[in-house]
Design an enzyme around this catalytic site. Structure first.
Site, mmCIF file in Angstrom:
data_model
loop_
_atom_site.group_PDB
_atom_site.id
_atom_site.type_symbol
_atom_site.label_atom_id
_atom_site.label_comp_id
_atom_site.label_asym_id
_atom_site.label_seq_id
_atom_site.Cartn_x
_atom_site.Cartn_y
_atom_site.Cartn_z
ATOM 1 N N CYS A 76 0.818 -1.214 0.000
ATOM 2 C CA CYS A 76 0.000 0.000 0.000
ATOM 3 C C CYS A 76 0.852 1.265 0.000
ATOM 4 C CB CYS A 76 -0.935 0.004 1.210
ATOM 5 S SG CYS A 76 -2.348 -1.104 1.067
ATOM 6 N N THR A 79 7.087 1.647 1.110
ATOM 7 C CA THR A 79 8.426 2.153 0.815
ATOM 8 C C THR A 79 8.405 3.662 0.589
ATOM 9 O OG1 THR A 79 8.978 0.025 -0.210
ATOM 10 C CG2 THR A 79 10.440 1.880 -0.676
ATOM 11 N N TRP A 80 7.414 4.139 -0.118
ATOM 12 C CA TRP A 80 7.266 5.580 -0.363
ATOM 13 C C TRP A 80 7.033 6.324 0.949
ATOM 14 C CZ3 TRP A 80 2.405 8.361 -2.539
ATOM 15 C CH2 TRP A 80 2.740 9.689 -2.903
ATOM 16 N N HIS A 140 3.237 -3.740 9.648
ATOM 17 C CA HIS A 140 2.074 -4.218 8.894
ATOM 18 C C HIS A 140 1.002 -4.749 9.856
ATOM 19 C CE1 HIS A 140 3.721 -3.596 4.996
ATOM 20 N NE2 HIS A 140 4.538 -4.631 4.982
ATOM 21 N N ARG A 165 -4.740 1.800 0.376
ATOM 22 C CA ARG A 165 -4.708 1.905 -1.084
ATOM 23 C C ARG A 165 -5.918 1.207 -1.683
ATOM 24 N NH1 ARG A 165 0.424 -0.429 -4.660
ATOM 25 N NH2 ARG A 165 0.011 0.727 -6.605
ATOM 26 N N SER A 173 -0.461 -5.558 -7.124
ATOM 27 C CA SER A 173 0.894 -5.321 -6.631
ATOM 28 C C SER A 173 1.385 -6.493 -5.789
ATOM 29 C CB SER A 173 0.927 -4.026 -5.807
ATOM 30 O OG SER A 173 2.226 -3.754 -5.342
ATOM 31 N N GLY A 301 3.935 1.471 -9.119
ATOM 32 C CA GLY A 301 3.529 2.577 -8.263
ATOM 33 C C GLY A 301 2.393 3.404 -8.832
#
Length: 333
Positions: A76, A79-80, A140, A165, A173, A301
């Site tokens: 979701c 990493t960003w 998570h 997300r 994903s 992404g």
């Protein structure tokens, strides 16, 4: 679906706790379908290793009042979010426009440690204890399973950012990610979709995961910031400023005038991060016993990539279950 069993965990040291976690899984509801049997623990599906790690963290982790927890359901935008949060929280030490910024030489996943995903077989919570305050951590875990004090008491002041997300993009994903990192992941997309739709996936059901944090954000918005990936992608600068405010490190007028919020967005953009050598080459073991390519965390992404994978029937089916499960909550996609 079987109901989770209540478990009392005694703090008797790592060896005893690891053994206890092993005996724990033998009494939990289990189901096959992915690459290994999953266990239904505290209302969510986990791998045997995750059950052990979560049990250890719940028994030993000591939250601090100034901790910041980045929480996500898998795939979701974790990493960003880590890249953005690290850059914002540490910009007094690391200037955003600096050719020696840590994000240029270190993977975002390594800059913000997970609570329950050790890079060795046995999680040493002492490493988290050794981190200076304020700690920036990620998880998570569903809200109800957060270590005691984090998910049960607002008096500690611990703040949580939750990023969710569009579920149709999540399942796409997820399938690509598992297919890339796990040689033992052999199921076709349509099968993965059905399992996800049923609520059977790692840390699933996804709707319960979303709702746990959503409901808490409604109750305590000053402590739990609930964000959507699609909204952040549509206006990243707005959300960068929002995060800075939530972290109690708002942009100064000078920073605003100098375009620092926009520079944060640029530094942490998917395109920039994906192209960095530290993220596009090499391998690392981040979850214990599985060597993964650093590039595994950077595929597309894009918002709406599900249209390239789901049939109209599949999309409608998932939309219906999401609408049904979230009905009356105020959360919608």
């Amino acid at each position: 679906m079987a109901q989770p069993q209540s478990v009392d965990v005694q703090h008797n040291g790592p060896a005893t706790e690891a053994a206890g976690a092993g005996s724990l899984t033998s009494s939990l509801p289990t189901r096959e379908g992915w690459w290994t049997p999953f266990f239904f623990f505290q209302g969510f599906w986990l791998t045997p290793q995750a059950v052990k790690s979560v049990t250890l963290v719940q028994a030993r982790f000591q939250p601090r009042a100034d901790d910041i927890i980045l929480a996500t359901f898998p795939k979701c935008g974790t990493t960003w979010l880590k890249a953005l949060a690290f850059t914002l929280a540490n910009r007094s030490r690391h200037r955003v426009i600096d050719d020696k910024h840590p994000l240029l030489t270190q993977h975002p996943q390594d800059l913000v440690p997970f609570l329950e995903l050790p890079n060795r077989a046995l999680h040493l919570v002492g490493e988290l204890e050794a981190l200076p305050s304020p700690r920036l951590l990620s998880t998570h875990l569903p809200y109800a399973s957060l270590p005691f004090g984090v998910g049960t008491s607002s008096s500690l002041g611990c703040r949580i950012v939750y990023l969710c997300r569009e579920p149709k993009d999540v399942v796409v994903s997820m399938w690509h990610y598992y297919k890339k990192i796990r040689p033992d992941f052999l199921i076709e997309f349509h099968k993965a979709f059905e399992l996800f739709f049923e609520g059977f996936s790692l840390y699933g059901p996804f709707w319960e995961h979303f709702l746990g944090y959503w409901n808490q954000s409604v109750i305590d918005p000053d402590r739990v910031l609930f964000l959507k990936y699609e909204d952040m992608m549509a206006d990243p600068t707005k959300h960068v400023k929002m995060l800075a405010e939530f972290f109690r490190v708002p942009f100064s007028e000078d920073e605003e005038n100098a375009g620092v919020p926009e520079e944060v967005v640029k530094l942490c953009s998917f395109e920039n991060l994906k192209g960095l050598p530290v993220n596009s080459t090499g391998k690392a073991d981040r979850i214990g016993g599985l060597l993964m390519e650093n590039s595994s965390f950077f595929r597309s992404g894009k918002v709406g990539d599900w249209r390239n994978h789901l049939t109209e029937e599949m999309a409608n089916k998932l939309d219906c279950i999401v609408q049904e499960k979230l009905k009356g909550s105020g959360l919608a996609f």
